[in-house]
Design a protein around this motif. Structure first.
Motif, PDB file in Angstrom:
ATOM      1  N   LEU A 118      28.416 -11.195  44.440  1.00 30.87           N
ATOM      2  CA  LEU A 118      29.085 -11.538  45.691  1.00 30.87           C
ATOM      3  C   LEU A 118      28.202 -12.427  46.556  1.00 30.87           C
ATOM      4  O   LEU A 118      28.683 -13.415  47.140  1.00 30.87           O
ATOM      5  CB  LEU A 118      29.474 -10.264  46.447  1.00 30.87           C
ATOM      6  N   TYR A 119      26.913 -12.119  46.622  1.00 36.63           N
ATOM      7  CA  TYR A 119      26.001 -12.972  47.384  1.00 36.63           C
ATOM      8  C   TYR A 119      25.985 -14.399  46.835  1.00 36.63           C
ATOM      9  O   TYR A 119      26.013 -15.372  47.596  1.00 36.63           O
ATOM     10  CB  TYR A 119      24.586 -12.404  47.357  1.00 36.63           C
ATOM     11  N   VAL A 120      25.947 -14.532  45.526  1.00 38.80           N
ATOM     12  CA  VAL A 120      25.897 -15.861  44.899  1.00 38.80           C
ATOM     13  C   VAL A 120      27.173 -16.642  45.190  1.00 38.80           C
ATOM     14  O   VAL A 120      27.129 -17.838  45.539  1.00 38.80           O
ATOM     15  CB  VAL A 120      25.677 -15.739  43.374  1.00 38.80           C
ATOM     16  N   LEU A 121      28.315 -15.998  45.068  1.00 42.14           N
ATOM     17  CA  LEU A 121      29.584 -16.681  45.316  1.00 42.14           C
ATOM     18  C   LEU A 121      29.746 -17.048  46.790  1.00 42.14           C
ATOM     19  O   LEU A 121      30.297 -18.100  47.122  1.00 42.14           O
ATOM     20  CB  LEU A 121      30.751 -15.824  44.832  1.00 42.14           C
ATOM     21  N   ILE A 122      29.263 -16.193  47.686  1.00 40.15           N
ATOM     22  CA  ILE A 122      29.283 -16.529  49.111  1.00 40.15           C
ATOM     23  C   ILE A 122      28.408 -17.753  49.368  1.00 40.15           C
ATOM     24  O   ILE A 122      28.769 -18.649  50.142  1.00 40.15           O
ATOM     25  CB  ILE A 122      28.796 -15.332  49.963  1.00 40.15           C
ATOM     26  N   PHE A 123      27.262 -17.814  48.696  1.00 41.80           N
ATOM     27  CA  PHE A 123      26.355 -18.953  48.832  1.00 41.80           C
ATOM     28  C   PHE A 123      27.044 -20.258  48.428  1.00 41.80           C
ATOM     29  O   PHE A 123      27.004 -21.252  49.158  1.00 41.80           O
ATOM     30  CB  PHE A 123      25.111 -18.711  47.972  1.00 41.80           C
ATOM     31  N   PHE A 124      27.708 -20.250  47.268  1.00 36.82           N
ATOM     32  CA  PHE A 124      28.387 -21.468  46.812  1.00 36.82           C
ATOM     33  C   PHE A 124      29.589 -21.811  47.685  1.00 36.82           C
ATOM     34  O   PHE A 124      29.884 -22.984  47.920  1.00 36.82           O
ATOM     35  CB  PHE A 124      28.794 -21.339  45.347  1.00 36.82           C
ATOM     36  N   HIS A 125      30.273 -20.778  48.167  1.00 36.93           N
ATOM     37  CA  HIS A 125      31.394 -21.033  49.078  1.00 36.93           C
ATOM     38  C   HIS A 125      30.893 -21.693  50.356  1.00 36.93           C
ATOM     39  O   HIS A 125      31.518 -22.626  50.891  1.00 36.93           O
ATOM     40  CB  HIS A 125      32.111 -19.722  49.402  1.00 36.93           C
ATOM     41  N   ALA A 126      29.746 -21.230  50.853  1.00 31.83           N
ATOM     42  CA  ALA A 126      29.171 -21.820  52.057  1.00 31.83           C
ATOM     43  C   ALA A 126      28.810 -23.284  51.829  1.00 31.83           C
ATOM     44  O   ALA A 126      29.038 -24.132  52.702  1.00 31.83           O
ATOM     45  CB  ALA A 126      27.926 -21.026  52.477  1.00 31.83           C
ATOM     46  N   ILE A 127      28.266 -23.597  50.658  1.00 32.33           N
ATOM     47  CA  ILE A 127      27.934 -24.988  50.343  1.00 32.33           C
ATOM     48  C   ILE A 127      29.196 -25.851  50.336  1.00 32.33           C
ATOM     49  O   ILE A 127      29.211 -26.963  50.868  1.00 32.33           O
ATOM     50  CB  ILE A 127      27.216 -25.076  48.980  1.00 32.33           C
ATOM     51  N   ILE A 128      30.266 -25.329  49.738  1.00 29.51           N
ATOM     52  CA  ILE A 128      31.539 -26.063  49.705  1.00 29.51           C
ATOM     53  C   ILE A 128      32.024 -26.354  51.127  1.00 29.51           C
ATOM     54  O   ILE A 128      32.465 -27.466  51.441  1.00 29.51           O
ATOM     55  CB  ILE A 128      32.595 -25.262  48.923  1.00 29.51           C
TER      56      ILE A 128
ATOM     57  N   LEU B 240      36.429  -1.717  48.952  1.00 33.13           N
ATOM     58  CA  LEU B 240      37.423  -0.700  48.585  1.00 33.13           C
ATOM     59  C   LEU B 240      36.891   0.248  47.513  1.00 33.13           C
ATOM     60  O   LEU B 240      37.133   1.461  47.568  1.00 33.13           O
ATOM     61  CB  LEU B 240      38.705  -1.376  48.096  1.00 33.13           C
ATOM     62  N   ILE B 241      36.179  -0.294  46.534  1.00 37.45           N
ATOM     63  CA  ILE B 241      35.628   0.552  45.471  1.00 37.45           C
ATOM     64  C   ILE B 241      34.518   1.444  46.006  1.00 37.45           C
ATOM     65  O   ILE B 241      34.496   2.655  45.759  1.00 37.45           O
ATOM     66  CB  ILE B 241      35.113  -0.306  44.300  1.00 37.45           C
TER      67      ILE B 241
ATOM     68  N   VAL C 188      39.727 -10.603  40.209  1.00 33.68           N
ATOM     69  CA  VAL C 188      40.248  -9.327  39.707  1.00 33.68           C
ATOM     70  C   VAL C 188      40.232  -9.263  38.185  1.00 33.68           C
ATOM     71  O   VAL C 188      39.729  -8.296  37.593  1.00 33.68           O
ATOM     72  CB  VAL C 188      41.685  -9.090  40.222  1.00 33.68           C
ATOM     73  N   PHE C 189      40.760 -10.298  37.546  1.00 33.47           N
ATOM     74  CA  PHE C 189      41.000 -10.226  36.111  1.00 33.47           C
ATOM     75  C   PHE C 189      39.896 -10.835  35.239  1.00 33.47           C
ATOM     76  O   PHE C 189      39.799 -10.511  34.057  1.00 33.47           O
ATOM     77  CB  PHE C 189      42.331 -10.908  35.771  1.00 33.47           C
ATOM     78  N   ILE C 190      39.066 -11.695  35.809  1.00 31.08           N
ATOM     79  CA  ILE C 190      38.002 -12.321  35.018  1.00 31.08           C
ATOM     80  C   ILE C 190      36.629 -11.755  35.387  1.00 31.08           C
ATOM     81  O   ILE C 190      35.830 -11.431  34.500  1.00 31.08           O
ATOM     82  CB  ILE C 190      38.019 -13.856  35.198  1.00 31.08           C
ATOM     83  N   LEU C 191      36.374 -11.609  36.678  1.00 34.29           N
ATOM     84  CA  LEU C 191      35.070 -11.122  37.124  1.00 34.29           C
ATOM     85  C   LEU C 191      35.031  -9.619  37.359  1.00 34.29           C
ATOM     86  O   LEU C 191      33.962  -9.066  37.608  1.00 34.29           O
ATOM     87  CB  LEU C 191      34.669 -11.850  38.423  1.00 34.29           C
ATOM     88  N   GLY C 192      36.184  -8.957  37.270  1.00 35.72           N
ATOM     89  CA  GLY C 192      36.301  -7.559  37.659  1.00 35.72           C
ATOM     90  C   GLY C 192      35.336  -6.614  36.959  1.00 35.72           C
ATOM     91  O   GLY C 192      34.655  -5.809  37.603  1.00 35.72           O
TER      92      GLY C 192
ATOM     93  N   GLN D 125      28.024  -4.171  38.481  1.00 37.04           N
ATOM     94  CA  GLN D 125      27.038  -4.417  39.534  1.00 37.04           C
ATOM     95  C   GLN D 125      27.188  -3.434  40.687  1.00 37.04           C
ATOM     96  O   GLN D 125      26.206  -3.019  41.298  1.00 37.04           O
ATOM     97  CB  GLN D 125      27.145  -5.855  40.027  1.00 37.04           C
ATOM     98  N   ILE D 126      28.432  -3.051  40.983  1.00 37.62           N
ATOM     99  CA  ILE D 126      28.660  -2.058  42.043  1.00 37.62           C
ATOM    100  C   ILE D 126      28.041  -0.726  41.648  1.00 37.62           C
ATOM    101  O   ILE D 126      27.383  -0.059  42.468  1.00 37.62           O
ATOM    102  CB  ILE D 126      30.170  -1.901  42.310  1.00 37.62           C
TER     103      ILE D 126
END
Length: 203
Positions: free
Chosen positions: A60-70, A119-120, A189-193, A199-200
């Protein structure tokens, strides 16, 4: 006992701060840049402040990082003028610069993954099917609310909002934005889940 921040978090925050400074100086439209990067300016300090008592998964941290760059790159050029988007437009013979669709894909993927994690970890939803449904609904709700924000900005700024909206004359821009967000949520949900769930459990 309070946990320490993940070692990669300070590096990510430093890189994003550096990118914000560089793009803020280089951008032609400071107002558009500010409106586009505002989510980064809000979310990153929150993540930093909560990292000790509620650390997130590395994914999640990594994806937030790339989203921020975008978001930051989109703010610098305005989404309709990002050079990479013009390259993709030429490769696939598209009628418009598609860079904003990447942003909306991540706008669905990242909030969906964040919602899934909360949620989990909180045990708020039972059953994988219900979890997937709720996560996708949350992502779509966030996407819809962002489209409302764009509408409100357009009403307030009038012609000055064109760069922020970046519709490029597409009458179906709002609908395609939300479709991209839904696709991003479905990827989470279906690919990274499964990877995310591992990791959770490791936290």
């Amino acid at each position: 006992m309070t946990a320490s921040r993940p070692v990669y978090l300070p590096v990510g925050v430093f890189l994003l701060a550096l990118l914000l400074v560089v793009t803020g100086i280089a951008t032609a439209s400071k107002l558009t840049w500010l409106m586009e990067v505002l989510p980064v300016l809000i979310i990153v300090p929150i993540l930093w402040a909560t990292a000790r008592r509620y650390p997130l998964t590395p994914m999640l941290y990594v994806l937030i990082f790339f989203h921020a760059i975008i978001l930051i790159v989109g703010g610098m050029y305005s989404y309709a003028r990002v050079p990479l988007g013009f390259e993709v437009q030429e490769w696939f013979h598209l009628s418009r610069n598609p860079y904003d669709k990447l942003g909306h894909l991540f706008q669905g993927l990242v909030p969906a993954l964040a919602a899934r994690e909360v949620l989990i970890r909180g045990g708020f939803v039972n059953g994988s099917k219900m979890l997937a449904f709720v996560v996708c609904c949350i992502a779509l709700a966030i996407s819809a609310f962002y489209e409302l924000i764009e509408w409100w900005v357009a009403l307030i700024l009038g012609q000055g909002a064109d760069e922020f909206l970046g519709t490029q004359g597409d009458p179906w821009d709002t609908q395609s934005d939300m479709l991209c967000a839904l696709l991003g949520a479905m990827i989470s949900v279906f690919i990274l889940g499964r990877w995310h769930s591992k990791q959770i459990k490791a936290l």
